[in-house]
Scaffold this motif. Structure first.
Motif, short mmCIF file in Angstrom:
data_model
loop_
_atom_site.label_atom_id
_atom_site.label_comp_id
_atom_site.label_asym_id
_atom_site.label_seq_id
_atom_site.Cartn_x
_atom_site.Cartn_y
_atom_site.Cartn_z
N MET A 1 0.60 -1.01 -0.23
CA MET A 1 -0.30 -0.12 0.01
C MET A 1 0.71 1.22 -0.05
SD MET A 1 -2.85 1.27 2.69
CE MET A 1 -1.77 1.64 4.15
N ILE A 2 0.48 2.33 -0.84
CA ILE A 2 0.92 3.38 -0.64
C ILE A 2 0.11 4.62 -0.21
CG2 ILE A 2 0.64 4.26 -3.14
CD1 ILE A 2 3.53 5.25 -3.30
N ARG A 3 0.70 5.47 0.46
CA ARG A 3 -0.25 6.42 1.15
C ARG A 3 0.32 7.61 0.92
NH1 ARG A 3 -3.87 5.78 5.40
NH2 ARG A 3 -3.10 3.77 5.59
N PHE A 4 -0.64 8.83 0.58
CA PHE A 4 -0.31 10.00 0.91
C PHE A 4 -1.20 10.78 1.63
CE2 PHE A 4 0.81 8.62 -3.44
CZ PHE A 4 1.58 9.42 -4.20
N SER A 5 -0.29 11.72 2.41
CA SER A 5 -1.03 11.99 3.65
C SER A 5 -0.69 13.85 3.51
CB SER A 5 -0.37 11.84 4.93
OG SER A 5 -0.39 10.57 5.00
N ASN A 21 -4.68 13.51 0.06
CA ASN A 21 -4.97 12.28 1.00
C ASN A 21 -5.59 11.31 0.31
OD1 ASN A 21 -4.27 13.76 3.91
ND2 ASN A 21 -5.54 15.20 2.86
N LEU A 22 -4.71 10.16 0.18
CA LEU A 22 -5.31 8.97 -0.30
C LEU A 22 -4.56 7.77 0.05
CD1 LEU A 22 -3.73 8.32 -3.09
CD2 LEU A 22 -5.18 9.97 -3.82
N VAL A 57 4.56 11.17 1.52
CA VAL A 57 4.37 9.79 0.65
C VAL A 57 5.04 8.79 1.43
CG1 VAL A 57 4.46 8.84 -1.49
CG2 VAL A 57 4.27 11.30 -1.28
N ARG A 58 4.28 7.65 1.63
CA ARG A 58 4.77 6.41 2.41
C ARG A 58 4.39 5.12 1.47
NH1 ARG A 58 6.92 4.90 7.49
NH2 ARG A 58 6.80 7.26 8.15
N PHE A 59 5.30 4.33 1.53
CA PHE A 59 5.10 2.96 0.71
C PHE A 59 5.36 2.01 1.81
CE2 PHE A 59 6.00 -0.96 -1.16
CZ PHE A 59 5.19 -1.03 -2.31
N GLY A 201 -4.53 20.68 -10.23
CA GLY A 201 -3.71 20.26 -8.80
C GLY A 201 -4.45 19.41 -7.72
N ASP A 202 -5.86 19.35 -8.03
CA ASP A 202 -6.68 18.43 -7.14
C ASP A 202 -7.28 17.13 -7.58
OD1 ASP A 202 -6.92 20.46 -5.07
OD2 ASP A 202 -8.19 21.48 -6.28
N ILE A 203 -7.37 16.19 -6.83
CA ILE A 203 -7.95 15.01 -7.29
C ILE A 203 -9.50 15.32 -7.11
CG2 ILE A 203 -8.42 12.45 -6.79
CD1 ILE A 203 -5.58 12.41 -5.87
#
Length: 222
Positions: A1-5, A21-22, A57-59, A201-203
């Motif tokens: 899992m990869i996480r964007f905070s 954030n996802l 960003v964290r994997f 610049g936004d999701i």
């Protein structure tokens, strides 16, 4: 899992991405958006080519550019930006030598990847003499020999003819690793597990390919 905070990206005072954030756990994820929307910059955050101005960003347990690159491979739109050495096997060995692997392991990994992609006949070819499709597969091979746990592709079909596009699509479908693909080619992404629509610049949309792609097409109408 990869996480964007809470990830934001700014360059020269210009906001490229804001407050992302996802988490991504799906095997095949597509990223769509207009030119200049920030989607390619977003993709480059996955493996640390771009560094967040804010957020993380964290994997899994890895964070920071160096750690992300060990886990997440990146295939550029233009393979000429990725292929360094004049002979295919020399190019594939480049990253492995930096890992200080023994020669036997380097040769084993190269042989495995060439066989996996059915490009063993290219091993001794000059890279500048390869076709666009062959270069794209060699660029992918250069990522696969590093044994990443996720691979990100930036517009992988842009320079390919129909035959090579179909070949690449088949290759992507057979990869063991989860993939993230930035593309204007909506057909390529139609059967993916999840699509992210980036705009200004936004999701702005995130979900199944059908409704997300339909929404993107509607917003793109003049």
């Amino acid at each position: 899992m990869i996480r964007f905070s809470d990830v934001s990206l700014e360059k020269n005072g210009h906001v490229i991405l804001r407050g992302i954030n996802l988490s991504i756990t799906e095997r095949r994820v597509g990223i769509i958006g207009r030119n200049g929307s920030g989607k390619s910059s977003f993709a480059r955050l996955f493996n640390g080519i771009e560094k967040p101005s804010r957020g993380e960003v964290r994997f899994e347990d890895a964070t920071g550019s160096g750690e992300l690159r060990r886990h997440v491979g990146f295939v550029f739109q233009n393979p000429d930006n990725q292929i360094v050495y004049p002979i295919v096997t020399e190019d594939l060995a480049f990253g492995l030598k930096n890992l200080k692997l023994p020669k036997s392991e380097i040769n084993h990994r190269i042989d495995q990847v060439l066989e996996r992609l059915a490009i063993g006949h290219l091993r001794d070819r000059l890279t500048h003499e390869l076709s666009g499709g062959e270069k794209q597969l060699v660029a992918l091979a250069g990522v696969l020999v590093m044994q990443p746990r996720m691979i990100v592709f930036d517009e992988p079909t842009t320079l390919l003819d129909l035959w090579n596009k179909q070949r690449l699509m088949s290759t992507l479908a057979e990869l063991d690793q989860p993939i993230v693909v930035v593309s204007h080619d909506l057909e390529l992404l139609a059967d993916f597990d999840r699509i992210l629509h980036v705009e200004n610049g936004d999701i702005i949309d995130d979900g199944q390919p059908g409704p997300v792609i339909a929404g993107y097409v509607d917003r793109s109408k003049c």
